[in-house]
Scaffold this active site. Structure first.
Site, mmCIF file in Angstrom:
data_model
loop_
_atom_site.group_PDB
_atom_site.id
_atom_site.type_symbol
_atom_site.label_atom_id
_atom_site.label_comp_id
_atom_site.label_asym_id
_atom_site.label_seq_id
_atom_site.Cartn_x
_atom_site.Cartn_y
_atom_site.Cartn_z
ATOM 1 N N ASN A 6 0.865 -1.180 0.000
ATOM 2 C CA ASN A 6 0.000 0.000 0.000
ATOM 3 C C ASN A 6 0.900 1.227 0.000
ATOM 4 O O ASN A 6 1.489 1.572 1.016
ATOM 5 C CB ASN A 6 -0.886 -0.012 1.266
ATOM 6 C CG ASN A 6 -1.690 1.272 1.416
ATOM 7 O OD1 ASN A 6 -1.800 2.051 0.468
ATOM 8 N ND2 ASN A 6 -2.251 1.483 2.601
ATOM 9 N N TRP A 7 0.988 1.860 -1.166
ATOM 10 C CA TRP A 7 1.904 3.005 -1.284
ATOM 11 C C TRP A 7 1.334 4.274 -0.651
ATOM 12 O O TRP A 7 2.032 5.284 -0.556
ATOM 13 C CB TRP A 7 2.203 3.296 -2.757
ATOM 14 C CG TRP A 7 2.966 2.215 -3.475
ATOM 15 C CD1 TRP A 7 3.390 1.003 -2.970
ATOM 16 C CD2 TRP A 7 3.411 2.247 -4.840
ATOM 17 N NE1 TRP A 7 4.060 0.290 -3.941
ATOM 18 C CE2 TRP A 7 4.088 1.033 -5.098
ATOM 19 C CE3 TRP A 7 3.299 3.185 -5.866
ATOM 20 C CZ2 TRP A 7 4.649 0.739 -6.351
ATOM 21 C CZ3 TRP A 7 3.862 2.895 -7.117
ATOM 22 C CH2 TRP A 7 4.530 1.680 -7.345
ATOM 23 N N LYS A 8 0.066 4.245 -0.273
ATOM 24 C CA LYS A 8 -0.602 5.450 0.265
ATOM 25 C C LYS A 8 -0.403 6.615 -0.722
ATOM 26 O O LYS A 8 -0.411 6.394 -1.925
ATOM 27 C CB LYS A 8 -0.089 5.772 1.667
ATOM 28 C CG LYS A 8 -0.108 4.534 2.582
ATOM 29 C CD LYS A 8 0.075 4.877 4.008
ATOM 30 C CE LYS A 8 0.191 3.587 4.812
ATOM 31 N NZ LYS A 8 0.033 3.808 6.234
ATOM 32 N N HIS A 92 -9.553 1.231 4.526
ATOM 33 C CA HIS A 92 -8.304 1.418 5.266
ATOM 34 C C HIS A 92 -8.568 2.374 6.436
ATOM 35 O O HIS A 92 -9.375 3.306 6.311
ATOM 36 C CB HIS A 92 -7.224 1.988 4.336
ATOM 37 C CG HIS A 92 -5.861 1.979 4.968
ATOM 38 N ND1 HIS A 92 -5.460 2.946 5.864
ATOM 39 C CD2 HIS A 92 -4.833 1.110 4.852
ATOM 40 C CE1 HIS A 92 -4.224 2.666 6.262
ATOM 41 N NE2 HIS A 92 -3.822 1.564 5.666
ATOM 42 N N GLU A 94 -7.009 4.817 7.550
ATOM 43 C CA GLU A 94 -6.806 6.245 7.247
ATOM 44 C C GLU A 94 -8.030 6.821 6.541
ATOM 45 O O GLU A 94 -8.385 7.981 6.766
ATOM 46 C CB GLU A 94 -5.527 6.423 6.405
ATOM 47 C CG GLU A 94 -4.287 6.221 7.262
ATOM 48 C CD GLU A 94 -3.063 5.716 6.512
ATOM 49 O OE1 GLU A 94 -3.042 5.757 5.272
ATOM 50 O OE2 GLU A 94 -2.126 5.245 7.194
ATOM 51 N N GLU A 164 -5.601 -4.939 10.412
ATOM 52 C CA GLU A 164 -4.593 -3.901 10.599
ATOM 53 C C GLU A 164 -4.889 -3.137 11.882
ATOM 54 O O GLU A 164 -5.689 -2.176 11.862
ATOM 55 C CB GLU A 164 -4.627 -2.919 9.427
ATOM 56 C CG GLU A 164 -4.292 -3.524 8.090
ATOM 57 C CD GLU A 164 -3.678 -2.494 7.153
ATOM 58 O OE1 GLU A 164 -2.552 -2.730 6.700
ATOM 59 O OE2 GLU A 164 -4.285 -1.434 6.923
ATOM 60 N N GLY A 170 2.223 2.321 10.764
ATOM 61 C CA GLY A 170 3.146 3.451 10.659
ATOM 62 C C GLY A 170 3.883 3.780 11.944
ATOM 63 O O GLY A 170 4.530 4.825 12.031
ATOM 64 N N SER A 210 3.220 -2.182 10.339
ATOM 65 C CA SER A 210 4.657 -2.249 10.596
ATOM 66 C C SER A 210 5.255 -3.627 10.341
ATOM 67 O O SER A 210 6.161 -4.050 11.057
ATOM 68 C CB SER A 210 4.972 -1.777 12.025
ATOM 69 O OG SER A 210 4.579 -0.423 12.185
ATOM 70 N N GLY A 231 2.900 -1.177 4.277
ATOM 71 C CA GLY A 231 2.919 0.247 4.001
ATOM 72 C C GLY A 231 4.328 0.724 3.703
ATOM 73 O O GLY A 231 4.846 0.560 2.591
#
Ligand code: PEP
Length: 252
Positions: A6-8, A92, A94, A164, A170, A210, A231
């Protein structure tokens, strides 16, 4: 085993997306592991070009539940299919935290993704305060019930669920392997209750939060972990490839 990056909102410009996807295509092609990268929308075309002819799949990070219409700034599932996406990340944390995405919205999107021949990677997970209050299973159970309970799922390969824990995303601190396994077994049981043992028992369950080359083996060796949603370690082809190589060893 599935390892998805997941490159965000990183490598969003086409040249950057092309470079990273090209790097992944070169190094991350272990035969026993499915690999996917999920760039931002603006990087999908360039990444698709770089992945052409490689076994690495493409995924998006979100979609709208409608096929088209007056939804400024949104992207429909059909366009993602047309760009060669196999996967789409939905729900997700976020998106839930910053854009108010609800379980009901995730349910609508997941249904549309399936109808559009995309494989949704549906994210669930509890916050730190929910875990500390002993409510992790209650929260994740509700997310799985609401987001996935109404889906009609005959083929387990059409759905992926990513556990997650928000407190591990992160932060550099992953869940302990036993904590992850406990939650995965719970998600598995809930899916079996929803979709029957044969289907629910075979849905791929990814862990995210992580996961790095140094902790991937301990996490991926747990019986109910079928891969990882990665991530920050997916933003460098070398570290992503190391995780794919660990997955291959564990799967062998
Ligand atoms: C994620 O955001 O999906 C994720 C797992 O991030 P990280 O690996 O950086 O914790």
């Amino acid at each position: 085993m599935l390892i998805a990056g997941n490159w965000k909102m990183h490598c969003a410009a086409p040249p950057k997306a092309r470079e990273l996807a090209g790097g992944v295509a070169e190094v991350a092609s272990e035969p026993g592991v499915q690999v996917a990268v999920c760039p931002p929308f603006t990087g999908l075309s360039a990444a698709a070009e770089a992945l052409d002819g490689s076994p690495v799949h493409l995924g998006a990070q979100n979609m709208h539940a409608e096929s088209e219409g007056a939804f400024t700034g949104e992207v429909p599932a059909g366009a993602l299919r047309a760009l060669d996406c196999r996967y789409v990340i939905l729900g997700h944390s976020e998106r839930r935290q910053y854009y108010g995405e609800t379980d009901e919205a995730v349910a609508e999107k997941a249904e549309k993704a399936l109808a559009s021949e995309l494989v949704p990677i549906v994210c669930v997970g509890e916050s730190l305060s929910e875990r500390e209050a002993g409510r992790a299973q209650e929260v994740v159970g509700r997310q799985v019930e609401t987001a996935l309970g109404g889906l009609s799922l005959g083929d387990p390969s059409r759905l992926v669920v990513a556990y997650e824990p928000i407190w591990a995303i992160g932060t550099g601190e992953s869940a302990a392997p036993e904590q992850a396994q406990e939650m995965h077994a719970f998600v598995r049981e809930t899916l079996e209750g929803q979709h029957g043992e044969a289907v629910g028992g075979a849905v791929q369950l990814l862990y995210g939060g992580s996961m790095k080359p140094h902790n991937a083996e301990a996490l991926l060796s747990q019986p109910d972990l079928d891969g990882g949603l990665i991530g920050s370690a997916s933003l460098e082809a070398g570290s992503f490839a190391e995780i794919v190589a660990v997955a291959e060893e564990v799967a062998a």
